[in-house]
Design a protein around this motif. Structure first.
Motif, PDB file in Angstrom:
ATOM      1  N   CYS A   4       0.833  -1.197   0.000  1.00 52.36           N
ATOM      2  CA  CYS A   4       0.000   0.000   0.000  1.00 52.36           C
ATOM      3  C   CYS A   4       0.870   1.250   0.000  1.00 52.36           C
ATOM      4  CB  CYS A   4      -0.941   0.002   1.203  1.00 52.36           C
ATOM      5  SG  CYS A   4      -0.107   0.129   2.793  1.00 52.36           S
ATOM      6  N   PHE A   5       0.244   2.390  -0.287  1.00 54.50           N
ATOM      7  CA  PHE A   5       0.966   3.646  -0.347  1.00 54.50           C
ATOM      8  C   PHE A   5       1.622   4.003   0.979  1.00 54.50           C
ATOM      9  CE2 PHE A   5      -1.951   5.069  -3.985  1.00 54.50           C
ATOM     10  CZ  PHE A   5      -1.027   4.673  -4.933  1.00 54.50           C
ATOM     11  N   LEU A  11       9.555   4.369   3.324  1.00 56.59           N
ATOM     12  CA  LEU A  11      10.861   4.340   2.669  1.00 56.59           C
ATOM     13  C   LEU A  11      11.539   5.713   2.660  1.00 56.59           C
ATOM     14  CD1 LEU A  11       9.982   2.094  -0.409  1.00 56.59           C
ATOM     15  CD2 LEU A  11      11.077   1.393   1.735  1.00 56.59           C
ATOM     16  N   ARG A  12      10.818   6.764   3.027  1.00 52.00           N
ATOM     17  CA  ARG A  12      11.388   8.112   3.027  1.00 52.00           C
ATOM     18  C   ARG A  12      12.589   8.246   3.951  1.00 52.00           C
ATOM     19  NH1 ARG A  12       6.246  11.938   3.765  1.00 52.00           N
ATOM     20  NH2 ARG A  12       5.867  10.354   5.341  1.00 52.00           N
ATOM     21  N   SER A  21      12.815  -0.740  -7.510  1.00 51.87           N
ATOM     22  CA  SER A  21      12.072  -1.465  -8.530  1.00 51.87           C
ATOM     23  C   SER A  21      10.900  -2.183  -7.870  1.00 51.87           C
ATOM     24  CB  SER A  21      12.984  -2.470  -9.244  1.00 51.87           C
ATOM     25  OG  SER A  21      12.296  -3.078 -10.299  1.00 51.87           O
ATOM     26  N   LEU A  22       9.731  -1.728  -8.187  1.00 54.80           N
ATOM     27  CA  LEU A  22       8.517  -2.332  -7.628  1.00 54.80           C
ATOM     28  C   LEU A  22       7.868  -3.306  -8.600  1.00 54.80           C
ATOM     29  CD1 LEU A  22       7.089   0.900  -5.986  1.00 54.80           C
ATOM     30  CD2 LEU A  22       8.209  -1.012  -4.840  1.00 54.80           C
ATOM     31  N   THR A  23       8.349  -3.334  -9.833  1.00 55.97           N
ATOM     32  CA  THR A  23       7.810  -4.245 -10.859  1.00 55.97           C
ATOM     33  C   THR A  23       8.936  -5.058 -11.480  1.00 55.97           C
ATOM     34  OG1 THR A  23       8.012  -2.542 -12.544  1.00 55.97           O
ATOM     35  CG2 THR A  23       5.881  -2.728 -11.440  1.00 55.97           C
ATOM     36  N   ASP A  24       9.673  -5.775 -10.676  1.00 56.22           N
ATOM     37  CA  ASP A  24      10.809  -6.563 -11.140  1.00 56.22           C
ATOM     38  C   ASP A  24      10.333  -7.911 -11.682  1.00 56.22           C
ATOM     39  OD1 ASP A  24      13.101  -8.262 -11.304  1.00 56.22           O
ATOM     40  OD2 ASP A  24      14.141  -6.902  -9.954  1.00 56.22           O
ATOM     41  N   ALA A  33       2.284  -1.747  -7.007  1.00 56.09           N
ATOM     42  CA  ALA A  33       2.482  -1.407  -8.421  1.00 56.09           C
ATOM     43  C   ALA A  33       1.210  -1.583  -9.242  1.00 56.09           C
ATOM     44  CB  ALA A  33       3.609  -2.249  -9.008  1.00 56.09           C
ATOM     45  N   ASN A  34       0.232  -2.250  -8.692  1.00 58.34           N
ATOM     46  CA  ASN A  34      -1.055  -2.420  -9.372  1.00 58.34           C
ATOM     47  C   ASN A  34      -2.022  -1.275  -9.100  1.00 58.34           C
ATOM     48  OD1 ASN A  34      -0.296  -4.945 -10.467  1.00 58.34           O
ATOM     49  ND2 ASN A  34      -0.839  -5.948  -8.544  1.00 58.34           N
TER      50      ASN A  34
END
Length: 72
Positions: A4-5, A11-12, A21-24, A33-34
């Motif tokens: 989720c967001f 991660l900040r 990379s969220l779509t590896d 990523a969806n």
């Protein structure tokens, strides 16, 4: 696996994180990523990134993310 967001916002605190990379294709995608406009949110909040999903994060993409995000 980032789902989720809100988890992206955590991660900040990683000041040295430059590539994400969220779509590896090798390790599978992250559920976040969806979600609609996930790249815009990531670029807006993680300003230190130079790459997202194996693509360069340019000043132009940062300005675009800022203008889109601030409109909402």
């Amino acid at each position: 696996r980032i789902g989720c967001f809100r988890e992206v916002l955590n991660l900040r605190c990683l000041d040295r994180l430059q590539s994400l990379s969220l779509t590896d294709p090798h390790f599978g995608g992250n559920p976040v990523a969806n979600l609609c406009n996930y790249q815009t949110l990531v670029i807006f909040h993680l300003t230190q990134l130079t790459q997202l999903d194996m693509r360069g994060v340019t000043d132009k993409s940062k300005h675009m993310a800022q203008s889109i995000f601030l409109k909402k």
